[in-house]
Design a protein around this motif. Sequence first.
Motif: not given
Length: 497
Positions: A434-441, A453-462
């Motif tokens: 629920d805290k994930l804000q963006a996904l990037r493949l 492939a590499t899956l990047w997961l972004d959260t706030a405050g990083d």
Amino acid sequence: MAVEQRLHPWSWLFVLVQQLKQFILPLIALVVFGGRGDPDNLWANLGPVIAVGVLVVLSVVQYFTYRYRIGRDGLTIRSGWLHRSLREIPFARIHNVGIHQSLLHRLFQVAEVRLESAGGQKPEAEMRVLSLSAANALENLIRHRGQAAPAASGDIPAMPASNTLLALPLAEVIRLGLASNRGMVVVAAAFGLAWQVLPDKMMARLVQRYSREAFGYASHLEWSWQSGVLAALAILALVLVLTRLLSVLLALVQFHGFRLSEADRRLTVERGLLTRLRNSVSRRRIQAWTLREGVVQRWLKRRSLHIDTAVASRVDHDDGRALKVLAPIATPEACDALVRHLLPHSAWPPSQWQPMPAQAAWRLWLPGLILVPLLAIALWFPFGAWAGLALLLWPLTGWAAWQNARRSGYAAGEELIAVRGGWWWRWWRFAEIDKLQALRLSRTPVDRWLGTATLWLDTAGDRGLSPPLRLRFLHEADAQAIYLRLADALARRRLRW
């Protein structure tokens, strides 16, 4: 309507101290170098006094022009004389409340309050200073979202009973100092500062002088090479012992009396020997978690637990007051129990970790395969054939890559996504879905060649200081499947800050 209130009557003194800290170097330079040319120069003699007088006037003006009013839903702050400012800060916007008490604050029974939010480049408000009772009342009021404003009703809600989740005794703080490198960092920073502040010729003379004396004394002893090696090892051991003792001292200063408590779903950390800090943050404001385990920590069977919160502290202006550490040092069982308590639906630790693909080891070794020969070539010109010794790093980097690949893995559950890695320094990084804000493949040319492939997961405050939350070198089909599942979950769920 709530009445406007002033800061503590001694507020101007603490503002003055803060300003003197910022201008201490120019003032020292003015005192030391200002009157050298002409001792009878009146400006050179009175310049420092006038500068301090101006700072005193500015501090007093700031006290008389700073007002705040506590409403039912937020805080109103007026400040400024020539350049006036009016800020409306809703209580719901405040993510972190920090209370700071130095020795001077404790002597006057006052505290500095800092209110932080998820947006902007600086705190929403820095109230320097309030009486200790007023600071505690304001913190308690923000916990209750302003449901009962003291200025309006005169009735301050009672502070909810707190539950201690973690307390560090003196022995644990000492272990923290032994497991950290704070002493080495301070020594290196002091040396760098001296090199920048002192003139180059003076530093060069000091280094040459003490080096000449040390080598001259050693040459008169007529040691064998074995004795020289033993002496060098003894000096190295002494340096390590002294830096560890310095690390222990810094740990005592920063984390003495560390206590993590919970009240009304809000976490509070209190710590500090000379300067006491108290920071609080709502549990729901935590965006991501990081477990770290260094070499010495592993020997001591200890770990540390860090968090990311969506507050406004910038990396380059962080003064160590933001709540970033829930457990500076604790046993692995205590860290896992703390995570399970704060994330009851996330089933930590994962029952099964998915390993990295088989080709991950040589993918991790790829930088070493390229850089080691380049290093040997660069060393060839000054050292000749001795540069070939650099090629011995090839098997070492390959072994390290294999160890890292063996330790790496990921776990993608229904409520939590987690990755782990590291061999010498181990880490675990995880966040609620629920805290994930963006996904990037992402796919590099090597990925397209190998079908990964590499899956990047972004959260706030990083802030970029923690290991990235990413799933590396997955088979393309597996990465696509996880990406689609997470995208569907994020589309159906509400983002929780």
